[in-house]
Write a protein that holds these residues in place. Structure first.
Motif, PDB file in Angstrom:
ATOM      1  N   GLY A 214       1.159  -1.264  -0.009  1.00 28.08           N
ATOM      2  CA  GLY A 214      -0.255  -0.178   0.039  1.00 28.08           C
ATOM      3  C   GLY A 214       0.568   1.312   0.197  1.00 28.08           C
ATOM      4  O   GLY A 214       0.903   2.125  -0.378  1.00 28.08           O
ATOM      5  N   VAL A 215       2.220   1.574   0.736  1.00 30.25           N
ATOM      6  CA  VAL A 215       2.791   2.174   0.540  1.00 30.25           C
ATOM      7  C   VAL A 215       3.938   2.780  -0.143  1.00 30.25           C
ATOM      8  O   VAL A 215       3.678   4.009  -1.079  1.00 30.25           O
ATOM      9  CB  VAL A 215       3.904   2.525   2.084  1.00 30.25           C
ATOM     10  N   ALA A 216       3.962   1.667  -0.945  1.00 32.49           N
ATOM     11  CA  ALA A 216       4.758   1.125  -2.483  1.00 32.49           C
ATOM     12  C   ALA A 216       4.191   1.676  -3.921  1.00 32.49           C
ATOM     13  O   ALA A 216       4.261   2.144  -4.354  1.00 32.49           O
ATOM     14  CB  ALA A 216       5.259   0.408  -2.663  1.00 32.49           C
ATOM     15  N   ALA A 217       2.485   1.560  -2.886  1.00 36.55           N
ATOM     16  CA  ALA A 217       1.711   1.786  -4.379  1.00 36.55           C
ATOM     17  C   ALA A 217       1.369   3.077  -4.614  1.00 36.55           C
ATOM     18  O   ALA A 217       2.018   3.374  -6.316  1.00 36.55           O
ATOM     19  CB  ALA A 217       0.043   1.264  -4.125  1.00 36.55           C
ATOM     20  N   GLY A 218       1.219   4.456  -3.981  1.00 40.80           N
ATOM     21  CA  GLY A 218       2.411   5.093  -3.656  1.00 40.80           C
ATOM     22  C   GLY A 218       3.185   6.275  -4.105  1.00 40.80           C
ATOM     23  O   GLY A 218       3.206   7.471  -4.500  1.00 40.80           O
ATOM     24  N   LEU A 219       3.869   5.420  -3.933  1.00 40.94           N
ATOM     25  CA  LEU A 219       5.280   6.283  -3.917  1.00 40.94           C
ATOM     26  C   LEU A 219       6.389   5.295  -5.572  1.00 40.94           C
ATOM     27  O   LEU A 219       7.097   6.467  -5.708  1.00 40.94           O
ATOM     28  CB  LEU A 219       6.471   5.617  -2.611  1.00 40.94           C
ATOM     29  N   VAL A 220       5.705   4.554  -6.092  1.00 44.16           N
ATOM     30  CA  VAL A 220       6.319   3.494  -6.929  1.00 44.16           C
ATOM     31  C   VAL A 220       6.067   2.515  -7.724  1.00 44.16           C
ATOM     32  O   VAL A 220       6.793   3.220  -8.724  1.00 44.16           O
ATOM     33  CB  VAL A 220       7.471   2.640  -5.764  1.00 44.16           C
ATOM     34  N   PHE A 221       4.996   1.766  -7.089  1.00 40.84           N
ATOM     35  CA  PHE A 221       4.590   1.320  -8.594  1.00 40.84           C
ATOM     36  C   PHE A 221       3.606   2.197  -9.754  1.00 40.84           C
ATOM     37  O   PHE A 221       3.957   1.497 -10.536  1.00 40.84           O
ATOM     38  CB  PHE A 221       3.101   0.599  -7.824  1.00 40.84           C
ATOM     39  N   ASN A 222       3.252   3.628  -8.857  1.00 39.35           N
ATOM     40  CA  ASN A 222       2.929   4.506  -9.844  1.00 39.35           C
ATOM     41  C   ASN A 222       4.019   4.871 -10.961  1.00 39.35           C
ATOM     42  O   ASN A 222       3.069   4.906 -11.498  1.00 39.35           O
ATOM     43  CB  ASN A 222       1.816   5.597  -9.423  1.00 39.35           C
ATOM     44  N   LYS A 223       4.945   4.605 -10.571  1.00 39.86           N
ATOM     45  CA  LYS A 223       5.553   5.455 -11.449  1.00 39.86           C
ATOM     46  C   LYS A 223       6.413   3.878 -12.431  1.00 39.86           C
ATOM     47  O   LYS A 223       6.467   4.062 -13.682  1.00 39.86           O
ATOM     48  CB  LYS A 223       7.305   5.598 -10.971  1.00 39.86           C
ATOM     49  N   LEU A 224       6.834   2.784 -11.333  1.00 33.12           N
ATOM     50  CA  LEU A 224       7.262   1.498 -12.424  1.00 33.12           C
ATOM     51  C   LEU A 224       6.737   0.823 -13.396  1.00 33.12           C
ATOM     52  O   LEU A 224       6.821   0.264 -14.321  1.00 33.12           O
ATOM     53  CB  LEU A 224       8.790   1.133 -11.141  1.00 33.12           C
ATOM     54  N   TYR A 225       5.166   1.032 -12.849  1.00 30.01           N
ATOM     55  CA  TYR A 225       4.398   0.026 -13.682  1.00 30.01           C
ATOM     56  C   TYR A 225       2.457   0.391 -14.112  1.00 30.01           C
ATOM     57  O   TYR A 225       2.315  -0.666 -14.777  1.00 30.01           O
ATOM     58  CB  TYR A 225       4.017  -1.436 -11.785  1.00 30.01           C
ATOM     59  N   PHE A 226       2.735   1.263 -13.906  1.00 27.95           N
ATOM     60  CA  PHE A 226       1.373   2.257 -14.269  1.00 27.95           C
ATOM     61  C   PHE A 226       1.853   3.160 -14.847  1.00 27.95           C
ATOM     62  O   PHE A 226       0.956   4.355 -14.097  1.00 27.95           O
ATOM     63  CB  PHE A 226       0.621   2.058 -13.349  1.00 27.95           C
ATOM     64  N   PRO A 227       2.675   3.541 -15.743  1.00 21.25           N
ATOM     65  CA  PRO A 227       3.207   4.590 -16.901  1.00 21.25           C
ATOM     66  C   PRO A 227       2.417   5.531 -16.789  1.00 21.25           C
ATOM     67  O   PRO A 227       1.677   4.875 -17.692  1.00 21.25           O
ATOM     68  CB  PRO A 227       4.197   4.620 -17.058  1.00 21.25           C
ATOM     69  N   SER A 228       2.143   6.458 -16.834  1.00 17.99           N
ATOM     70  CA  SER A 228       0.876   8.192 -17.461  1.00 17.99           C
ATOM     71  C   SER A 228       1.272   8.826 -17.872  1.00 17.99           C
ATOM     72  O   SER A 228       2.467   9.051 -17.041  1.00 17.99           O
ATOM     73  CB  SER A 228      -0.368   7.637 -16.440  1.00 17.99           C
ATOM     74  N   GLU A 229       0.833   9.765 -18.524  1.00 13.97           N
ATOM     75  CA  GLU A 229       1.514  10.711 -19.000  1.00 13.97           C
ATOM     76  C   GLU A 229       0.754  12.031 -17.508  1.00 13.97           C
ATOM     77  O   GLU A 229       0.896  13.179 -17.163  1.00 13.97           O
ATOM     78  CB  GLU A 229       0.181  11.992 -20.002  1.00 13.97           C
ATOM     79  N   ASP A 230      -0.259  11.503 -17.004  1.00 12.73           N
ATOM     80  CA  ASP A 230      -1.347  12.126 -16.550  1.00 12.73           C
ATOM     81  C   ASP A 230      -0.686  10.883 -14.942  1.00 12.73           C
ATOM     82  O   ASP A 230      -0.991  10.060 -15.062  1.00 12.73           O
ATOM     83  CB  ASP A 230      -2.844  11.936 -15.704  1.00 12.73           C
ATOM     84  N   PRO A 231      -0.271  11.808 -13.972  1.00 17.51           N
ATOM     85  CA  PRO A 231       0.467  11.290 -12.364  1.00 17.51           C
ATOM     86  C   PRO A 231      -0.749  10.946 -11.722  1.00 17.51           C
ATOM     87  O   PRO A 231      -0.839   9.661 -11.067  1.00 17.51           O
ATOM     88  CB  PRO A 231       1.006  12.814 -11.557  1.00 17.51           C
ATOM     89  N   LEU A 232      -2.174  11.848 -11.501  1.00 20.08           N
ATOM     90  CA  LEU A 232      -3.506  11.099 -11.325  1.00 20.08           C
ATOM     91  C   LEU A 232      -4.112   9.619 -11.680  1.00 20.08           C
ATOM     92  O   LEU A 232      -4.024   8.668 -10.556  1.00 20.08           O
ATOM     93  CB  LEU A 232      -4.368  12.392 -11.039  1.00 20.08           C
TER      94      LEU A 232
ATOM     95  N   ALA B 183       8.828  -1.080 -18.126  1.00 21.02           N
ATOM     96  CA  ALA B 183       9.787  -0.309 -19.312  1.00 21.02           C
ATOM     97  C   ALA B 183      10.757  -1.843 -19.682  1.00 21.02           C
ATOM     98  O   ALA B 183      11.301  -1.130 -20.741  1.00 21.02           O
ATOM     99  CB  ALA B 183      11.082   0.825 -19.079  1.00 21.02           C
ATOM    100  N   MET B 184      10.888  -2.239 -18.958  1.00 22.31           N
ATOM    101  CA  MET B 184      11.266  -3.856 -19.205  1.00 22.31           C
ATOM    102  C   MET B 184      10.996  -4.957 -19.932  1.00 22.31           C
ATOM    103  O   MET B 184      11.458  -5.474 -21.386  1.00 22.31           O
ATOM    104  CB  MET B 184      12.272  -4.288 -18.459  1.00 22.31           C
ATOM    105  N   ILE B 185       9.547  -5.069 -18.491  1.00 21.67           N
ATOM    106  CA  ILE B 185       8.895  -6.252 -19.777  1.00 21.67           C
ATOM    107  C   ILE B 185       7.630  -5.611 -20.096  1.00 21.67           C
ATOM    108  O   ILE B 185       6.398  -6.982 -20.276  1.00 21.67           O
ATOM    109  CB  ILE B 185       9.182  -7.337 -18.617  1.00 21.67           C
ATOM    110  N   GLY B 186       7.007  -4.575 -20.452  1.00 23.66           N
ATOM    111  CA  GLY B 186       5.789  -4.228 -20.882  1.00 23.66           C
ATOM    112  C   GLY B 186       4.719  -4.828 -20.183  1.00 23.66           C
ATOM    113  O   GLY B 186       4.962  -4.702 -18.267  1.00 23.66           O
ATOM    114  N   ALA B 187       3.553  -5.145 -20.827  1.00 24.17           N
ATOM    115  CA  ALA B 187       2.542  -5.505 -19.700  1.00 24.17           C
ATOM    116  C   ALA B 187       3.037  -6.310 -18.527  1.00 24.17           C
ATOM    117  O   ALA B 187       1.468  -6.249 -18.061  1.00 24.17           O
ATOM    118  CB  ALA B 187       1.061  -5.246 -20.660  1.00 24.17           C
ATOM    119  N   ALA B 188       3.729  -7.322 -19.004  1.00 28.25           N
ATOM    120  CA  ALA B 188       4.066  -8.111 -17.890  1.00 28.25           C
ATOM    121  C   ALA B 188       3.837  -7.731 -16.304  1.00 28.25           C
ATOM    122  O   ALA B 188       4.448  -8.326 -15.652  1.00 28.25           O
ATOM    123  CB  ALA B 188       5.019  -9.338 -18.769  1.00 28.25           C
ATOM    124  N   ALA B 189       4.663  -6.980 -16.921  1.00 29.06           N
ATOM    125  CA  ALA B 189       5.142  -6.089 -15.250  1.00 29.06           C
ATOM    126  C   ALA B 189       3.829  -5.857 -14.397  1.00 29.06           C
ATOM    127  O   ALA B 189       3.706  -6.026 -13.407  1.00 29.06           O
ATOM    128  CB  ALA B 189       6.014  -5.113 -15.559  1.00 29.06           C
TER     129      ALA B 189
END
Length: 460
Positions: A41-59, A117-123
């Motif tokens: 839960g903590v990592a979701a808002g700090l890391v996963f949103n950037k590494l696994y769910f990249p988007s032009e809109d941060p929200l 960025a490395m394995i695409g949708a599999a991540a």
């Protein structure tokens, strides 16, 4: 660990040493489970949103990350039903060993998933699969851990003993946020995002080994041993819950009562970090330290509130705590808005560390008193985990959405908390508790229950 000896009247006598082992195993077990679960839960808002769910809109990225967080809560009722059935049929101990193994492996594997960025949708797919495994594991863990403590508790101390496994949530939260805060502090932002956060997940393997070592020493609870001797365990516990009018009623009311507790925790331990860093522009270090401090305070408050629930009606105590938490939400958000580090930290500690334990401490014993021994594991798991889908899993997602609808304002969030508060208070006051020590849930009564047709809706 010995199973204890029997006195002349047939009661199982448990030594102080054995009782200490039970309590330690419950606390360590729930600590490991909650460390793993809320680390995500903590990592979701700090890391996963950037590494696994990249988007032009941060929200959007944050919403997707919290959606994956919610997936774990959707899986928790499944785990509750599966392991609740096993726990009522096979026993509490074996079930708890299995849930810990599943949780540890899933958390470790999350720590080694390559980024998008490395394995695409599999991540993100792998992340969600392992999150589902976490949800299944914790869905079976909580009910068994609190029942181990409650069913071993001496008369008049069920609230205290039931609150002790709840300390695991505070310790797990403190360790999870503490490890991430430490790693973020000693590393550059780039290093933390690239690989540093993974250390916290890989540590799960060590914690699981320690937890299993202790848990394997624990024997079955006296209450379940009596059912084994009577050969009167429920054939299909979930079906018996549905067939019993009183159990159905208590399940619905229990889920309503639980709603406010889940919303409160996930507002002030999970959402507050995203809100503080994204909307208020506070440092993540400040917020993580505040949540960690609140968790440390909670460790001391939980047993105090648990003991208090043995001295007063825990149903009324729970309802009062829900009201106070609801009323505190508006001024708490106003205080967070000041941006002052001391005020922000003090607010989080007050709400999460001091007020929240008023309802979380007596929750285990309160819900355990809703069901007879033969279906108690399944019943308490359904109440806690089914309600957790909305009460806990969807809360960060709902609050992020309401925040966006209000352009960063919190009035919709406060309104949502107020509505949940009303529902939970009404549900709590309508609960009818069982006296577990005088319900005659022994071999004689259980055998009599076996002779009662399952289709009789008056059967409990």
């Amino acid at each position: 660990m010995s199973a204890g000896s029997e006195s002349q009247n047939g009661a199982v006598v448990i030594s102080k040493k054995d009782l200490r082992t039970v309590i330690v195993s419950c606390i360590v077990g729930t600590t490991v489970e909650w460390y793993d679960f809320f680390l995500y839960g903590v990592a979701a808002g700090l890391v996963f949103n950037k590494l696994y769910f990249p988007s032009e809109d941060p929200l959007v990225g944050t919403l997707l990350a919290f959606a994956s967080f919610a997936v774990g809560f959707v899986a928790r009722p499944v785990g509750g039903l599966i392991f609740g059935h096993i726990g009522d049929r096979v026993g509490r101990k074996k079930t708890l060993v299995a849930t810990m193994m599943i949780m540890g492996v899933a958390t470790f594997l999350i720590g080694v998933i390559p980024p998008y960025a490395m394995i695409g949708a599999a991540a993100p797919i792998l992340l969600i699969v392992f999150r589902l495994a976490q949800g299944v594991a914790v869905g079976g863990e909580w009910g068994g851990a609190v029942l181990m403590a409650v069913e071993y508790a001496p008369k008049g101390k069920r609230g205290l003993y039931g609150s002790l496994p709840q300390i695991g949530l505070a310790l797990g939260l403190m360790m999870g946020t503490g490890v991430l805060a430490f790693l973020a502090a000693v590393m550059s932002d780039a290093s933390f995002l690239a690989w540093g956060w993974r250390i916290a997940f890989l540590l799960s393997a060590v914690l699981v080994i320690v937890g299993l070592f202790i848990r394997l020493k624990v024997m079955e609870t006296p209450a379940f041993q009596k059912l084994q001797e009577a050969e009167a365990r429920a054939t299909i516990p979930a079906l018996e819950l549905v067939k019993s009018k009183k159990s159905r009623r208590n399940m619905v009311l229990g889920m309503g009562a639980r709603w406010a507790e889940g919303v409160a925790f996930n507002t002030w331990a999970v959402f507050v970090i995203t809100y503080g860093t994204g909307t208020l522009k506070l440092s993540q270090g400040t917020l993580l330290l505040s949540v960690m401090t609140a968790a440390a305070v909670m460790v001391g408050m939980i047993p105090l509130m648990g003991r208090l629930s043995d001295r007063v009606d825990r149903r009324h105590m729970y309802a009062a705590g829900v009201v106070v938490l609801g009323l505190a939400s508006w001024p708490a958000f106003l205080l967070l808005g000041t941006g002052n580090v001391l005020i922000v930290g003090g607010t989080i500690v007050l709400v999460l560390g001091i007020i929240y334990p008023v309802i979380y401490a007596p929750e285990a014993s309160l819900f355990a008193e809703l069901f007879p021994t033969r279906v108690r594991y399944s019943g308490i798991s359904v109440v806690y985990q089914m309600s957790g889908i909305v009460a806990s899993g969807l809360t960060p997602l709902i609050l992020v959405y309401l925040l966006g609808q209000a352009d960063g304002g919190v009035h919709w969030i406060v309104g949502y908390i107020g509505a949940v508060t009303l529902i939970s208070v009404v549900s709590t006051l309508a609960i009818r508790r069982r006296d577990m020590h005088t319900e005659a849930d022994d071999a004689a009564e259980v055998i009599a229950m076996e002779k009662t047709p399952l289709t009789d809706t008056k059967t409990v």
